[in-house]
Design an enzyme around this catalytic site. Structure first.
Site, PDB file in Angstrom:
ATOM      1  N   CYS A   2       0.858  -1.180   0.000  1.00 49.76           N
ATOM      2  CA  CYS A   2       0.000   0.000   0.000  1.00 49.76           C
ATOM      3  C   CYS A   2       0.897   1.233   0.000  1.00 49.76           C
ATOM      4  O   CYS A   2       2.071   1.161   0.343  1.00 49.76           O
ATOM      5  CB  CYS A   2      -0.874   0.019   1.239  1.00 49.76           C
ATOM      6  SG  CYS A   2      -1.805  -1.499   1.466  1.00 49.76           S
ATOM      7  N   ARG A  27       1.770   1.266  -6.004  1.00 49.11           N
ATOM      8  CA  ARG A  27       1.929   0.323  -4.897  1.00 49.11           C
ATOM      9  C   ARG A  27       0.664  -0.455  -4.596  1.00 49.11           C
ATOM     10  O   ARG A  27       0.703  -1.468  -3.894  1.00 49.11           O
ATOM     11  CB  ARG A  27       2.348   1.073  -3.616  1.00 49.11           C
ATOM     12  CG  ARG A  27       3.666   1.774  -3.740  1.00 49.11           C
ATOM     13  CD  ARG A  27       3.993   2.504  -2.457  1.00 49.11           C
ATOM     14  NE  ARG A  27       4.465   1.588  -1.444  1.00 49.11           N
ATOM     15  CZ  ARG A  27       5.741   1.331  -1.189  1.00 49.11           C
ATOM     16  NH1 ARG A  27       6.673   1.944  -1.876  1.00 49.11           N
ATOM     17  NH2 ARG A  27       6.081   0.482  -0.254  1.00 49.11           N
ATOM     18  N   TRP A  74      -3.600  -2.016  -1.312  1.00 50.74           N
ATOM     19  CA  TRP A  74      -3.530  -3.324  -1.963  1.00 50.74           C
ATOM     20  C   TRP A  74      -4.021  -4.295  -0.897  1.00 50.74           C
ATOM     21  O   TRP A  74      -3.344  -4.537   0.095  1.00 50.74           O
ATOM     22  CB  TRP A  74      -2.087  -3.639  -2.382  1.00 50.74           C
ATOM     23  CG  TRP A  74      -1.990  -4.910  -3.160  1.00 50.74           C
ATOM     24  CD1 TRP A  74      -2.187  -5.060  -4.499  1.00 50.74           C
ATOM     25  CD2 TRP A  74      -1.655  -6.221  -2.661  1.00 50.74           C
ATOM     26  NE1 TRP A  74      -2.014  -6.379  -4.859  1.00 50.74           N
ATOM     27  CE2 TRP A  74      -1.694  -7.104  -3.754  1.00 50.74           C
ATOM     28  CE3 TRP A  74      -1.355  -6.721  -1.396  1.00 50.74           C
ATOM     29  CZ2 TRP A  74      -1.422  -8.464  -3.616  1.00 50.74           C
ATOM     30  CZ3 TRP A  74      -1.086  -8.073  -1.258  1.00 50.74           C
ATOM     31  CH2 TRP A  74      -1.122  -8.921  -2.377  1.00 50.74           C
ATOM     32  N   ASN A  98       0.421   0.221   6.001  1.00 53.15           N
ATOM     33  CA  ASN A  98       0.939  -0.657   4.941  1.00 53.15           C
ATOM     34  C   ASN A  98       1.596  -1.838   5.640  1.00 53.15           C
ATOM     35  O   ASN A  98       2.457  -1.647   6.494  1.00 53.15           O
ATOM     36  CB  ASN A  98       1.962   0.106   4.099  1.00 53.15           C
ATOM     37  CG  ASN A  98       2.748  -0.824   3.181  1.00 53.15           C
ATOM     38  OD1 ASN A  98       2.265  -1.880   2.800  1.00 53.15           O
ATOM     39  ND2 ASN A  98       3.968  -0.419   2.840  1.00 53.15           N
ATOM     40  N   GLY A  99       1.185  -3.064   5.293  1.00 51.13           N
ATOM     41  CA  GLY A  99       1.790  -4.247   5.920  1.00 51.13           C
ATOM     42  C   GLY A  99       0.713  -5.193   6.417  1.00 51.13           C
ATOM     43  O   GLY A  99      -0.442  -5.104   5.989  1.00 51.13           O
ATOM     44  N   GLU A 479      10.405 -15.326 -18.102  1.00 50.33           N
ATOM     45  CA  GLU A 479      10.048 -13.907 -18.032  1.00 50.33           C
ATOM     46  C   GLU A 479       8.894 -13.607 -19.010  1.00 50.33           C
ATOM     47  O   GLU A 479       7.955 -12.899 -18.674  1.00 50.33           O
ATOM     48  CB  GLU A 479      11.288 -13.052 -18.335  1.00 50.33           C
ATOM     49  CG  GLU A 479      11.051 -11.589 -18.636  1.00 50.33           C
ATOM     50  CD  GLU A 479      10.506 -10.792 -17.447  1.00 50.33           C
ATOM     51  OE1 GLU A 479      10.354 -11.356 -16.352  1.00 50.33           O
ATOM     52  OE2 GLU A 479      10.209  -9.600 -17.655  1.00 50.33           O
ATOM     53  N   LYS A 483       5.247 -12.301 -17.836  1.00 49.26           N
ATOM     54  CA  LYS A 483       4.742 -11.004 -18.296  1.00 49.26           C
ATOM     55  C   LYS A 483       3.394 -11.174 -18.983  1.00 49.26           C
ATOM     56  O   LYS A 483       2.494 -10.375 -18.807  1.00 49.26           O
ATOM     57  CB  LYS A 483       5.765 -10.386 -19.246  1.00 49.26           C
ATOM     58  CG  LYS A 483       5.868  -8.922 -19.132  1.00 49.26           C
ATOM     59  CD  LYS A 483       6.954  -8.397 -18.225  1.00 49.26           C
ATOM     60  CE  LYS A 483       7.005  -9.010 -16.854  1.00 49.26           C
ATOM     61  NZ  LYS A 483       8.149  -8.542 -16.087  1.00 49.26           N
ATOM     62  N   GLU A 486       0.705 -11.736 -16.371  1.00 51.45           N
ATOM     63  CA  GLU A 486       0.483 -10.519 -15.589  1.00 51.45           C
ATOM     64  C   GLU A 486      -0.399  -9.494 -16.295  1.00 51.45           C
ATOM     65  O   GLU A 486      -1.326  -8.973 -15.706  1.00 51.45           O
ATOM     66  CB  GLU A 486       1.849  -9.846 -15.377  1.00 51.45           C
ATOM     67  CG  GLU A 486       2.334  -9.821 -13.986  1.00 51.45           C
ATOM     68  CD  GLU A 486       3.652  -9.074 -13.872  1.00 51.45           C
ATOM     69  OE1 GLU A 486       4.518  -9.186 -14.770  1.00 51.45           O
ATOM     70  OE2 GLU A 486       3.824  -8.386 -12.877  1.00 51.45           O
ATOM     71  N   HIS A 502       9.077 -34.844 -21.521  1.00 51.07           N
ATOM     72  CA  HIS A 502       8.859 -35.497 -20.228  1.00 51.07           C
ATOM     73  C   HIS A 502       7.495 -35.129 -19.649  1.00 51.07           C
ATOM     74  O   HIS A 502       7.277 -35.275 -18.457  1.00 51.07           O
ATOM     75  CB  HIS A 502       9.986 -35.113 -19.261  1.00 51.07           C
ATOM     76  CG  HIS A 502      11.330 -35.527 -19.773  1.00 51.07           C
ATOM     77  ND1 HIS A 502      11.725 -36.839 -19.817  1.00 51.07           N
ATOM     78  CD2 HIS A 502      12.338 -34.810 -20.320  1.00 51.07           C
ATOM     79  CE1 HIS A 502      12.941 -36.915 -20.348  1.00 51.07           C
ATOM     80  NE2 HIS A 502      13.323 -35.686 -20.660  1.00 51.07           N
ATOM     81  N   LYS A 602       3.032  -3.019  -7.224  1.00 54.49           N
ATOM     82  CA  LYS A 602       4.413  -2.922  -7.691  1.00 54.49           C
ATOM     83  C   LYS A 602       5.408  -3.398  -6.644  1.00 54.49           C
ATOM     84  O   LYS A 602       6.354  -4.090  -6.950  1.00 54.49           O
ATOM     85  CB  LYS A 602       4.702  -1.467  -8.070  1.00 54.49           C
ATOM     86  CG  LYS A 602       6.096  -1.209  -8.570  1.00 54.49           C
ATOM     87  CD  LYS A 602       6.208  -1.579 -10.027  1.00 54.49           C
ATOM     88  CE  LYS A 602       7.602  -1.415 -10.577  1.00 54.49           C
ATOM     89  NZ  LYS A 602       7.807  -2.323 -11.721  1.00 54.49           N
TER      90      LYS A 602
HETATM   91  C1  F6R Z   1       6.994  -8.914 -12.737  1.00 54.61           C
HETATM   92  C2  F6R Z   1       7.213  -8.138 -11.540  1.00 54.61           C
HETATM   93  C3  F6R Z   1       7.446  -8.861 -10.255  1.00 54.61           C
HETATM   94  C4  F6R Z   1       8.699  -8.298  -9.567  1.00 54.61           C
HETATM   95  C5  F6R Z   1       8.851  -8.923  -8.178  1.00 54.61           C
HETATM   96  C6  F6R Z   1      10.096  -8.466  -7.471  1.00 54.61           C
HETATM   97  O1  F6R Z   1       6.718  -8.095 -13.821  1.00 54.61           O
HETATM   98  O2  F6R Z   1       7.206  -6.946 -11.576  1.00 54.61           O
HETATM   99  O3  F6R Z   1       7.558 -10.229 -10.455  1.00 54.61           O
HETATM  100  O4  F6R Z   1       9.800  -8.567 -10.369  1.00 54.61           O
HETATM  101  O5  F6R Z   1       7.725  -8.586  -7.396  1.00 54.61           O
HETATM  102  O6  F6R Z   1      10.085  -7.101  -7.203  1.00 54.61           O
HETATM  103  P1  F6R Z   1      11.411  -6.325  -6.832  1.00 54.61           P
HETATM  104  O7  F6R Z   1      12.307  -6.429  -8.017  1.00 54.61           O
HETATM  105  O8  F6R Z   1      10.975  -4.928  -6.556  1.00 54.61           O
HETATM  106  O9  F6R Z   1      11.990  -7.015  -5.645  1.00 54.61           O
END
Ligand code: F6R
Length: 607
Positions: A2, A27, A74, A98-99, A479, A483, A486, A502, A602
């Site tokens: 948050c 966030r 969040w 936040n937490g 990756e 993506k 997501e 397999h 984020k």
């Molecule tokens: C994927 C993404 C997340 C972050 C992960 C780690 O697009 O954004 O998987 O990579 O939450 O976040 P950081 O790098 O901030 O520790």
């Protein structure tokens, strides 16, 4: 997760708070709210959903006052409704959090027995009710806040305002970040310095366990035991101007286009172009003497770490253990004392990665973190920080931070290889030359946008997508799959190409597109055979290769994207850009909320 902001001073607080919440919306964006003090009384406005909904509420019912707190949520406990939106409170106190308060059920039971009536499903309301309990017994805001903090278990960053105390904010942090901003006759609290960037660049960071009394004249800091402590005020380098879309439709698109610049800027910090040597900052340990490395991270940063493992083992001869931070922190692996604890994080605040960092330190590792936010908690707890110069990454899905992380890991690999004698000076120069070539090669990737859009049209129709890669292209496939999930909400799985037969090969039919990352090099033929096996079973192949591999794939694959040919070493950097672009293009076709996909945030500062 948050976002928190607080203001105390002489100006109208609501517009300042709202503006800061815009910068914190990355966030969390399930709901938002603001509370201010108006003639000594607490007034509050909240709304479910994005900040625009709160703006509409404020337009209908403006909020006066010069002292206030705000929050973007969040959700952890309780659905993202208006009722569960922060700030929470009573007529005496209002709190943003936040937490996660882990002992909230125990506290709630105690407070209910004492006659408190809870009105939300959140853990956060417990904090407000507990402060209220102490205020009702006649304690001052300072005493009530301290008495409350002593009972809280879990992770929190908190900001509070108190009825009848027009010039006071109280903040606290334990396991979630909080900063104090110093203005002219006004003071601020924020989840990060980015939120406060246009307001002030003079920032003090709370240490874990700290709490702070903030008035327009300054801040008084206390540690967890209630002792007065001093916390330095620093001037941050962040500038607000860098947090715009610059004409792009989405932050994700803007940030994808920043890959070349970000790679260049990051390399510039670590490479001397004249001598073509890697120049790391002074390290408090000897690279040659490292027995092994333990890498950890979450999500995309973890995939960058996987690529780092291929490099560190293959080129520097350093044994590497790697695990996602959420697993590592509870697995207690025996780590060799004096080893390298290598953490990777864009935000530097991810709760699991931070906990893993502390666990590694406790087990005698030298802590080296690859971080984008260099004022973050992880930065302050590391022996060495190697910065990724990616600038603010606003899109929730990470893009440019990934190639910046790879740029750092590539330099680190070269430095360790040289120190351990697995790379000669001449080899270092060749590898550095390959790295320095990357920004312009990365630029060329965007020439392939039309073919990537063609691929996107196929992927957008699918319910499931398989991503395949071998060697360092396997994490690139991971990756790509992450993506896609997501931002487009299409199910995708990444497999090591050699694992297909397999099990996952049974999934293949004409409805499951296969996205393969297949640069030319040692592993090309092997992966090509796997693709032929898939094609023979009716699979639709969409392949990212390079100009050298292109001819071999024509006729086999339905769509071939030919990227610039680079060395096997730097190929994963180049291959990452188009797999991220593909996810973006599919998201556009699906009409999703690209920059703020559902359910995500984020910065994941809770476990
Ligand atoms: C994927 C993404 C997340 C972050 C992960 C780690 O697009 O954004 O998987 O990579 O939450 O976040 P950081 O790098 O901030 O520790």
């Amino acid at each position: 997760m948050c976002g928190i902001v607080g203001v105390v001073g002489g100006r109208d607080a609501t517009p300042i708070i709202f503006d800061a919440l815009r910068r914190l919306e990355y966030r969390g964006y399930d709901s938002a709210g603001i509370a201010t003090l108006v003639d000594g009384r607490i007034e509050r406005r909240r709304a479910a959903g994005k900040l625009d909904n709160l703006a509409a509420v404020l337009a209908r019912a403006p909020l006066a006052g010069v002292t206030g707190i705000g929050h973007t949520r969040w959700a952890t406990h309780g659905a993202p409704t208006e009722n569960n939106a922060h700030p929470h409170g009573t007529p005496r106190v209002s709190v943003v959090h936040n937490g996660i308060i882990e002992n909230f059920e125990t506290l709630r039971r105690e407070l209910e027995q004492a006659g408190h009536v809870f009105v939300t499903e959140t853990d956060s309301e417990t904090v407000a009710q507990l402060v209220d309990f102490h205020l009702a017994r006649g304690l001052s805001p300072r005493e009530a806040a301290f008495a409350t903090l002593r009972r809280l278990e879990g992770a929190y960053a908190l900001a509070m305002i108190f009825a009848g105390h027009d010039n006071l904010l109280i903040g606290a942090r334990h396991g979630a970040p909080l900063v104090v901003g110093y203005g002219e006759n006004e003071m601020f609290l924020g989840s990060d310095s980015l939120a406060l960037a246009p307001l002030t660049r003079r920032i003090a960071y709370l240490d874990d366990g700290d709490w702070v009394m903030v008035t327009p004249d300054g801040a008084e800091f206390f540690d967890a035991s209630g002792e007065r402590v001093e916390r330095a005020v620093r001037t941050t380098a962040l500038i607000a101007g860098s947090v715009g879309k610059d004409g792009y439709r989405h932050f994700m698109d803007k940030e994808l286009h920043e890959h070349p610049v970000v790679i260049g800027q990051t390399l510039q910090r670590l490479i001397d172009p004249a001598t073509r040597r890697v120049m790391l900052p002074d390290l408090p340990f000897d690279l040659a003497g490292l027995p092994r490395a333990a890498i950890t991270a979450c999500g995309s940063a973890f995939y960058a770490g996987l690529i780092g493992r291929y490099w560190l083992e293959g080129m520097a001869g350093l044994p590497v253990d790697i695990d996602v931070a959420s697993e590592l922190r509870y697995r207690d692996p025996p780590l060799t004392p004096g080893g390298l604890g290598l953490l990777i994080s864009q935000s530097g605040e991810t709760a699991d990665t931070l906990a893993a960092l502390r666990g590694m330190r406790a087990r005698g590792q030298h802590i080296l973190s690859v971080l984008n936010v260099e004022q973050s908690t992880m930065a302050r707890e590391s022996d060495v920080v190697l910065g990724t110069v990616a600038g603010p990454e606003i899109s929730v899905a990470s893009t440019k931070a990934f190639t910046a992380q790879l740029s750092v890991l590539a330099c680190l690999t070269i430095a360790i290889g040289r120190a351990r004698g697995t790379l000669t000076a001449a080899q270092e120069q060749d590898l550095v030359a390959e790295l320095l070539d990357l920004p312009s090669r990365a630029n060329e990737v965007f020439d392939q946008a039309p073919a990537i859009r063609e691929m996107a049209a196929v992927v957008a129709e699918a319910r499931d997508v398989l991503y395949l890669g071998r060697g360092s292209s396997f994490p690139v496939a991971m990756e790509g799959a992450l993506k896609l999930k997501e931002v487009s909400y299409i199910h995708a799985e990444a497999y090591a190409a050699g694992e297909m037969k397999h099990g996952p090969i049974s999934l293949i039919d004409s409805t499951v597109p296969i996205v393969a990352t297949l640069p030319s090099g040692r592993l090309f033929e092997k992966t090509l055979s796997n693709l032929q096996e898939a094609r023979a079973r009716g699979g639709r192949l969409l392949v990212f290769t390079d100009t050298e591999g292109e001819a071999r794939l024509r006729g086999l694959a339905e769509i071939v994207v030919a990227l610039p040919t680079v060395s096997e070493f730097t190929a994963p950097v180049i291959q990452t850009i188009p797999v991220q672009m593909l996810a973006y293009e599919v998201a556009l076709l699906k009409g999703t909320d690209v920059d703020q996909p559902r359910n995500l945030a984020k910065s994941v500062t809770v476990e």
